[in-house]
Design a protein around this motif. Sequence first.
Motif, PDB file in Angstrom:
ATOM      1  N   ARG A   6      28.123 -11.549  13.816  1.00 45.24           N
ATOM      2  CA  ARG A   6      26.954 -10.809  14.299  1.00 45.24           C
ATOM      3  C   ARG A   6      27.269  -9.322  14.201  1.00 45.24           C
ATOM      4  NH1 ARG A   6      25.268  -9.345  19.339  1.00 45.24           N
ATOM      5  NH2 ARG A   6      27.032 -10.401  20.346  1.00 45.24           N
ATOM      6  N   LEU A  61      22.816 -11.167  10.919  1.00 45.77           N
ATOM      7  CA  LEU A  61      23.680 -12.333  11.077  1.00 45.77           C
ATOM      8  C   LEU A  61      24.244 -12.689   9.714  1.00 45.77           C
ATOM      9  CD1 LEU A  61      21.320 -14.419  13.406  1.00 45.77           C
ATOM     10  CD2 LEU A  61      23.203 -12.900  14.075  1.00 45.77           C
ATOM     11  N   TRP A  82      23.297 -18.543  16.606  1.00 46.13           N
ATOM     12  CA  TRP A  82      22.828 -17.238  17.034  1.00 46.13           C
ATOM     13  C   TRP A  82      21.385 -17.107  16.594  1.00 46.13           C
ATOM     14  CZ3 TRP A  82      27.869 -14.777  14.973  1.00 46.13           C
ATOM     15  CH2 TRP A  82      28.752 -14.495  16.034  1.00 46.13           C
ATOM     16  N   ASP A 136      17.804 -14.236  16.894  1.00 50.15           N
ATOM     17  CA  ASP A 136      17.369 -12.903  17.320  1.00 50.15           C
ATOM     18  C   ASP A 136      15.934 -12.662  16.867  1.00 50.15           C
ATOM     19  OD1 ASP A 136      17.511 -10.328  18.379  1.00 50.15           O
ATOM     20  OD2 ASP A 136      19.394  -9.852  17.361  1.00 50.15           O
ATOM     21  N   VAL A 175      22.595 -20.956  21.872  1.00 53.49           N
ATOM     22  CA  VAL A 175      22.061 -19.596  21.996  1.00 53.49           C
ATOM     23  C   VAL A 175      22.032 -19.195  23.474  1.00 53.49           C
ATOM     24  CG1 VAL A 175      19.983 -18.172  21.716  1.00 53.49           C
ATOM     25  CG2 VAL A 175      20.732 -19.686  19.864  1.00 53.49           C
TER      26      VAL A 175
END
Lengths: 341, 341, 341, 341
Positions: free
Chosen positions: A223, A229, B200, B202, B327
């Motif tokens: 990250r 990512l 992950w 976002d 997450v």
Amino acid sequence: MTTHQPLAVGLIGAGRMGSFHAETLAHRLPGVRLAALADPAPGAAQRLGDRLGCPTAYTEIGDLFADPQVDAVVIATPARTHAGLVEAAARAGKAVYCEKPMAVTLSEADRAIAAAREAGVPLQVGFNRRYDTGFRAAHDKIAAGGIGTPQLLRSLTRDPKLHDPAPIPPWTIFLETLIHDFDTLRFLNPGAEPVEVFAWADALVRPDFKDRGLLDTAVVTIRFDNGALATAEANFQAVYGYDVRGEVFGSAGMLTMGDIRRSHLTSYGADGVAADCVTYDQDLFHDAYVAELADFTDSVRTGRAPAVTGEDARAALSIALAAIQSVTTGGPVRVDELKNE
Amino acid sequence: MTTHQPLAVGLIGAGRMGSFHAETLAHRLPGVRLAALADPAPGAAQRLGDRLGCPTAYTEIGDLFADPQVDAVVIATPARTHAGLVEAAARAGKAVYCEKPMAVTLSEADRAIAAAREAGVPLQVGFNRRYDTGFRAAHDKIAAGGIGTPQLLRSLTRDPKLHDPAPIPPWTIFLETLIHDFDTLRFLNPGAEPVEVFAWADALVRPDFKDRGLLDTAVVTIRFDNGALATAEANFQAVYGYDVRGEVFGSAGMLTMGDIRRSHLTSYGADGVAADCVTYDQDLFHDAYVAELADFTDSVRTGRAPAVTGEDARAALSIALAAIQSVTTGGPVRVDELKNE
Amino acid sequence: MTTHQPLAVGLIGAGRMGSFHAETLAHRLPGVRLAALADPAPGAAQRLGDRLGCPTAYTEIGDLFADPQVDAVVIATPARTHAGLVEAAARAGKAVYCEKPMAVTLSEADRAIAAAREAGVPLQVGFNRRYDTGFRAAHDKIAAGGIGTPQLLRSLTRDPKLHDPAPIPPWTIFLETLIHDFDTLRFLNPGAEPVEVFAWADALVRPDFKDRGLLDTAVVTIRFDNGALATAEANFQAVYGYDVRGEVFGSAGMLTMGDIRRSHLTSYGADGVAADCVTYDQDLFHDAYVAELADFTDSVRTGRAPAVTGEDARAALSIALAAIQSVTTGGPVRVDELKNE
Amino acid sequence: MTTHQPLAVGLIGAGRMGSFHAETLAHRLPGVRLAALADPAPGAAQRLGDRLGCPTAYTEIGDLFADPQVDAVVIATPARTHAGLVEAAARAGKAVYCEKPMAVTLSEADRAIAAAREAGVPLQVGFNRRYDTGFRAAHDKIAAGGIGTPQLLRSLTRDPKLHDPAPIPPWTIFLETLIHDFDTLRFLNPGAEPVEVFAWADALVRPDFKDRGLLDTAVVTIRFDNGALATAEANFQAVYGYDVRGEVFGSAGMLTMGDIRRSHLTSYGADGVAADCVTYDQDLFHDAYVAELADFTDSVRTGRAPAVTGEDARAALSIALAAIQSVTTGGPVRVDELKNE
């Protein structure tokens, strides 16, 4: 080129990579000459020197540093000796080109960087993919905003063959192979830095060597501080050849790079369409290997700063060390919490 | 085709996907007829039925289940209604085709599977990529040992445009988008099951929607019980079009699949080489969408088991739920430790 | 679609191409029904009709023309019968779709065109490549000036296998195979017409059949009235599959089209990179075959002019006849000096 | 390399191609040195020599031939001077490398070949495509029977830009451009020889220069004595870059070669997929240009016969002259009926 006096370069390490660099210094770079070779193995430097017309061969590496005729050194020895040799070369006042990885701990990376800075000598690190036409064009386009903000990145390395693994130290896949991908991801995400790393690794090619610590397959996710990512991926045995590719997806487009085809010949037969793959890394990056030494020697002669710095080497090493710690602990690792041991 | 009586299919949900499936049932499948449509939105089923020559339209979904003329149902409603409708359809004795995701919790997945089993009706789930020529050929080749043991896998989905995100529930990227990739990775690693998941995610496309819980970019890594390491990746806005690709690297070779080109036309101009991309998912998977309904209706008529089962849907859901938990917690999650809530 | 009465189409010729078209008419075109089949071979029409649910089958072709229920006919019989059947269908007042070549002499082409004009019925010819996505996109781009003025063109056809050549009439390679390429070249050079033709042909696949007049390999060059120079090339046995490609080079760019890969799956193995090829023409042009009948039936229902006309068929035939004359005489042949025999 | 004395090469012609070759001789070939330069243009040889560190520069070409230090000469002057310089160099006892075309009439080709034979010096001709990786791999595969018997061949050259055409002599497109393709077709059809040639040419890029005899677009078809039919195609202005490709179709497969992409970077944006093209020929064939001089100098040093001979140059010239005669007469021309004028 304002000087007619060629730049005298000494090379340390007469192995596979060292021999290729030596040939480049001897034959492929106008304004550069291969002035001296050093290798502790008896006769190794001498034999290579004879073949390339290099006048001086040492078995004591210190003799090469002491040679006043040598302006710059190229370090192509085993990884764990790199940082110490960078320090010694810098203290001897030589411009330094060091193969990757420049160091295997952060503290020795810091010492190498400090030594070069104190001696006022240029220090360049061998991340050759930065000199590959496709990767470089990708970087330039990204840096110019051509795909907007990077959001997803990928870099992978698959070596064509698992060489005899006996002497491979643990963590080689991170410190010597994926270190390229970690640098590539930074190169393709200009200005951004890694924040957190998660990694898995295993011995899938040779499960029988797992107890010696040899890991041959790894996936790392990273990250970055701009939100991007990234994944890096490596494997030590791709039967189809040497496979190095990259992909950057951004808010305004995507770039892919890397080509495993050996030529532009395509065959159509009863079994379908076929093309040849690249088998050896020096085929795949032949031009990039030459270009990085050309850039190094040119920067030395013109006094400009090198394009791939000791700091770049340290940043890629941080990711590698975080990945190793992640594999060990089983959880994600923040780069800024790595211990500087 | 031994029966001359066409299979009567009822479809629930007259939205974008439902309309496409309805058209397939009405026009593209010999031996099948679109017998009834149901949609709670006033007039929606009626309008679609008029266009397609479907004789019956309901606003009460229960009426469709009660319709004795209907042999099988296709469920193309919003995701969170799927599992309940599967249960109801099974209890009504109808063969069931359900769009993905079949469920959004493990317990409702279990109830849906149990309902179909108890009723003795076939249950197929809409993982259309399994019917795409390239992905299917890859699966067949892998299952036949064509690339040895899978070691590294990749599946990605990038949608062409982030539609108005207001009504998007949290975790959509895992439950509705990446669910395809999770199924694809299982499909391309035949016989293996996921062990552990790290993710992950976002809001990189629309940071302003992050506080509403909308995540538009994600990277998931998955460790399988045969050692293979996989990555799945999604993003909600690829400016170049709809991008779905896969890659499987094994001990004896690699396969890549997915093609974002719309046609085989290539243009060479002063700016370089160019080709068109695919913009809408129904272009990219047009044939696969038709093939999955053809396979479903064929399995209903012939009595053979469906090719994509409720158990497949549950397995992909497990990965999605593990990714969501990863997450949330910031660490890797073991699939067998997921709570069956 | 304003009419709810489906268009009733009768099909003549239950062979390979006819069966495919029959299936399209029966199942793939909303608003169209396969009303009747005719084939002089005993039982052929009946068997195909049984399979497709077509209510009427004739062994007398004239009965189909006389059938008042039939609105339009599709002619898929052997080439030498086409023109006469077009005339008969037109005189019976049916809209006509005729497989290529519409005629094998200019005078019968003229009679067919005249018959359709006098009867006021639409006449469309089966140049299916005009309905292929890539070739059509190329045409549209060229017509819009996207590559400037065409200067060099290429079209090629290579069939996957030389079927038993015994019944193949002489000049088949020009009249039945290259006729596609001649039409394609006109399609890709919009508004221009051929001026002069030079051709070579030989029996390279099966030299032993040369004395029966079977030519299996040909190269034709064509000079157009806008100066563009074109080549057309055919061969009856490509071991790698069915190969149809085009290339147009113009003052402002180049377009290439045609794709011999069967799917987007690519395999990387120890022998290199590989992909599958297309083996049967109905795979390669499946969608185009459907699209041309969809366009024909749509034009019949809406009353608009067909997109590929009898005049197009005559123009392509002119090039084929000039090529045949060139092979016979050994020199170039002007199209306007062809005798209208 | 048994000799430590480098091979001394003199180069004639300090233009674009000559400068590139001079750089290769000066810097890129171990065991070779650029000993002398000659160019009649005042100062041209001197300036190039200064840049490359070449000690000797002549404006009288004869002085270079008389220079006893020069072992071999590279001729890179305008085409019409080639044959005479080959003769003079051979009579002076120098090994000769001559840029294409070696001659522009058959009689001067014969005289050049005879002079080299009588002097016993090696004579190599600059058909650089034979040293391109893809074309060479194609040749090797064909020669080994990898695609069976060649039946259809294609070779094309499209230059990126029509330079100021004023000084271009008539027939340049055949004698200087397509001469490459004629040699390539012979190279890719090993052992076969051309029998008959038909050609069309026109001034499509610059119609206003047609009256000066400048032809910028041509298509040539060639019939070989093994039955294979070939096309060669050239144009002087491809807006997308320098385009050189080949294709050989045989009884057991097809090969394609040539690549107009500059790197392996691919860009995906809102307008589709894009890649860069090659713009300058020395980019496209950089490695091939170096390889042909490496092969020439190596053959001189080792005494083996050169790989591309004066006879090869004469054979390609025969096709060019037949093509010119075909354009003039409007009909096909047999190569064995060319007058040896």
